[in-house]
Design a protein around this motif. Structure first.
Motif, short mmCIF file in Angstrom:
data_model
loop_
_atom_site.label_atom_id
_atom_site.label_comp_id
_atom_site.label_asym_id
_atom_site.label_seq_id
_atom_site.Cartn_x
_atom_site.Cartn_y
_atom_site.Cartn_z
N VAL A 15 0.82 -1.22 0.00
CA VAL A 15 0.00 0.00 0.00
C VAL A 15 0.85 1.27 0.00
O VAL A 15 0.59 2.18 -0.81
CB VAL A 15 -1.01 0.00 1.17
CG1 VAL A 15 -1.70 1.37 1.27
CG2 VAL A 15 -2.05 -1.09 0.95
N PRO A 16 1.86 1.42 0.86
CA PRO A 16 2.65 2.66 0.81
C PRO A 16 3.30 2.92 -0.56
O PRO A 16 3.19 4.05 -1.08
CB PRO A 16 3.70 2.46 1.91
CG PRO A 16 3.01 1.55 2.89
CD PRO A 16 2.23 0.60 2.04
N TYR B 36 -8.09 -7.22 -2.26
CA TYR B 36 -8.58 -7.89 -1.06
C TYR B 36 -7.69 -9.06 -0.63
O TYR B 36 -7.46 -9.27 0.55
CB TYR B 36 -9.99 -8.44 -1.29
CG TYR B 36 -11.06 -7.40 -1.44
CD1 TYR B 36 -11.66 -6.83 -0.32
CD2 TYR B 36 -11.52 -7.02 -2.69
CE1 TYR B 36 -12.67 -5.89 -0.44
CE2 TYR B 36 -12.53 -6.08 -2.83
CZ TYR B 36 -13.11 -5.51 -1.71
OH TYR B 36 -14.10 -4.59 -1.83
N PHE B 37 -7.24 -9.83 -1.62
CA PHE B 37 -6.59 -11.11 -1.34
C PHE B 37 -5.24 -11.20 -2.03
O PHE B 37 -5.09 -10.80 -3.19
CB PHE B 37 -7.47 -12.28 -1.81
CG PHE B 37 -8.89 -12.20 -1.33
CD1 PHE B 37 -9.17 -12.30 0.03
CD2 PHE B 37 -9.94 -12.02 -2.21
CE1 PHE B 37 -10.48 -12.22 0.48
CE2 PHE B 37 -11.24 -11.94 -1.78
CZ PHE B 37 -11.52 -12.04 -0.43
N ALA B 38 -4.27 -11.74 -1.32
CA ALA B 38 -2.92 -11.91 -1.87
C ALA B 38 -2.93 -12.97 -2.96
O ALA B 38 -3.68 -13.95 -2.88
CB ALA B 38 -1.96 -12.29 -0.76
N PRO C 228 -4.25 -5.49 2.98
CA PRO C 228 -4.76 -4.32 3.73
C PRO C 228 -5.62 -3.41 2.86
O PRO C 228 -5.27 -2.25 2.61
CB PRO C 228 -3.48 -3.64 4.22
CG PRO C 228 -2.45 -4.00 3.21
CD PRO C 228 -2.79 -5.41 2.75
N VAL C 229 -6.77 -3.91 2.42
CA VAL C 229 -7.63 -3.15 1.52
C VAL C 229 -8.16 -1.88 2.18
O VAL C 229 -8.35 -0.86 1.50
CB VAL C 229 -8.78 -4.05 1.00
CG1 VAL C 229 -9.69 -4.49 2.13
CG2 VAL C 229 -9.57 -3.34 -0.09
N GLY C 230 -8.41 -1.94 3.48
CA GLY C 230 -8.90 -0.75 4.17
C GLY C 230 -7.91 0.40 4.09
O GLY C 230 -8.30 1.57 3.89
N GLU C 231 -6.64 0.08 4.24
CA GLU C 231 -5.59 1.09 4.14
C GLU C 231 -5.52 1.66 2.72
O GLU C 231 -5.34 2.87 2.52
CB GLU C 231 -4.25 0.46 4.53
CG GLU C 231 -3.07 1.43 4.53
CD GLU C 231 -1.75 0.73 4.86
OE1 GLU C 231 -0.70 1.37 4.70
OE2 GLU C 231 -1.79 -0.46 5.25
#
Length: 326
Positions: free
Chosen positions: A96-97, A120-122, A147-150
């Motif tokens: 994500v970053p 959602y899924f790796a 980390p979909v929320g992030e």
């Protein structure tokens, strides 16, 4: 060794050598040979000023992919009127970053996004032979969460609209455009019934957003009057044959529409059966336009592309009947 045996051995050696060269090219060259596609789509009312939309899709980013990150950041220099992210951004729990760094200059522009299953899924290892079968399109029942929320929080913080099973009106250039989107149909997260309804008559265009272009979603959108649908997911087939094209789409869309601009209308595809696929050349006058991005990445477990370069797309929307088509 007899002459026929030597000839056969040379032929086998040649085939093996060609295969190894093809794999080396697909894994070391083409999968990072990013390109920008440009299309002009006549979907706006007569007399409308053009609108430019940048679509990015299927980055499948892992930490350390600096070349991809830098290339995506450079797309902001195009200064489009609007940005659409079609999902499958992540391929690693720590992605994500770097993904938000790649999107940072684009988040300064108006935009919207939908999610794909790989947000959602790796990803998980798959038998490469399944890629050429219908079973490749079946989503695994168990996967590790990403980390979909992030990710969603970061894109929303940039001001982009989240169109996962949602509907809204946005500004694009001089126009108001209605957006209708669904979450990823590939994992049955789509809930079109929540956003269903006739296209508004007080906007320049109603546009659909979806990650995986399954026919049930395309049919529902065009039945409601959506004039343009943007999708990703297919990777353009990822492995294609020169002068032939994609072998698979990883969904129920036909291979002739695996990437690029085409037309879609109810009856264009075989539906749930094995009926004939109608080409875009057979489209009725009121058919919608469909753009499927071949995307920018691959699964880390299948890091190859052949005859299908990774891409982003700059779509210029112009007035219907315009002579300015390219």
């Amino acid at each position: 060794m007899t002459p026929p045996a030597r000839t056969a051995l040379r032929a086998v050696g040649g085939l093996v050598g060609a295969g190894l060269a093809g794999v080396a090219y697909a894994s070391l060259v083409e999968r990072t040979w990013f390109t920008l596609r440009r299309f002009t789509v006549p979907v706006l009312p007569a007399g409308s000023a053009p609108v430019r939309i940048l679509q990015v899709s299927d980055l499948h980013l892992t930490p350390g992919q600096r070349r991809k990150i830098d290339w995506v950041r450079s797309l902001a220099d195009l200064r489009p009127d609007f940005v659409v992210n079609s999902g499958d951004n992540l391929a690693h729990v720590e992605a994500v970053p770097p993904l938000l760094r790649a999107m940072e200059p684009l988040l300064e522009l108006p935009g919207a996004f939908v999610l794909g299953s790989n947000d959602y899924f790796a990803p998980i290892p798959k038998n490469p032979a399944r890629y050429l079968t219908d079973r490749y399109a079946i989503a695994p029942k168990t996967r590790s969460d990403l980390p979909v929320g992030e990710l969603v929080a970061g894109l929303r913080a940039g001001g982009w609209a989240d169109l996962d099973n949602d509907r809204t009106v946005v500004g694009m250039g001089e126009h108001r455009v209605e957006l209708v989107g669904v979450d990823d149909p590939h994992v049955d997260f789509d809930r079109y019934e929540r956003v269903a309804g006739p296209a508004r008559d007080d906007v320049a265009l109603t546009m659909g957003l979806v990650h995986a272009p399954y026919q049930r979603v395309l049919d529902a959108m065009v039945a409601d009057g959506v004039g343009l649908v943007l999708a990703g997911h297919t990777h353009g087939g990822q492995l294609a044959l020169p002068f032939y094209g994609a072998l698979v789409t990883n969904c129920d869309l036909d291979t002739g529409r695996a990437k690029g601009v085409s037309r879609w209308w109810t009856g264009a595809g075989p539906g749930g059966g094995d009926g004939p696929v109608q080409p875009s050349s057979a489209a009725p006058a009121d058919a919608a336009w469909l753009h499927v991005s071949a995307g920018l990445g691959t699964s880390p477990y299948a890091p190859v592309r052949f005859a299908c370069r990774p891409e982003a797309t700059l779509l210029t929307l112009v007035a219907r009947g315009s002579d300015d088509l390219g």
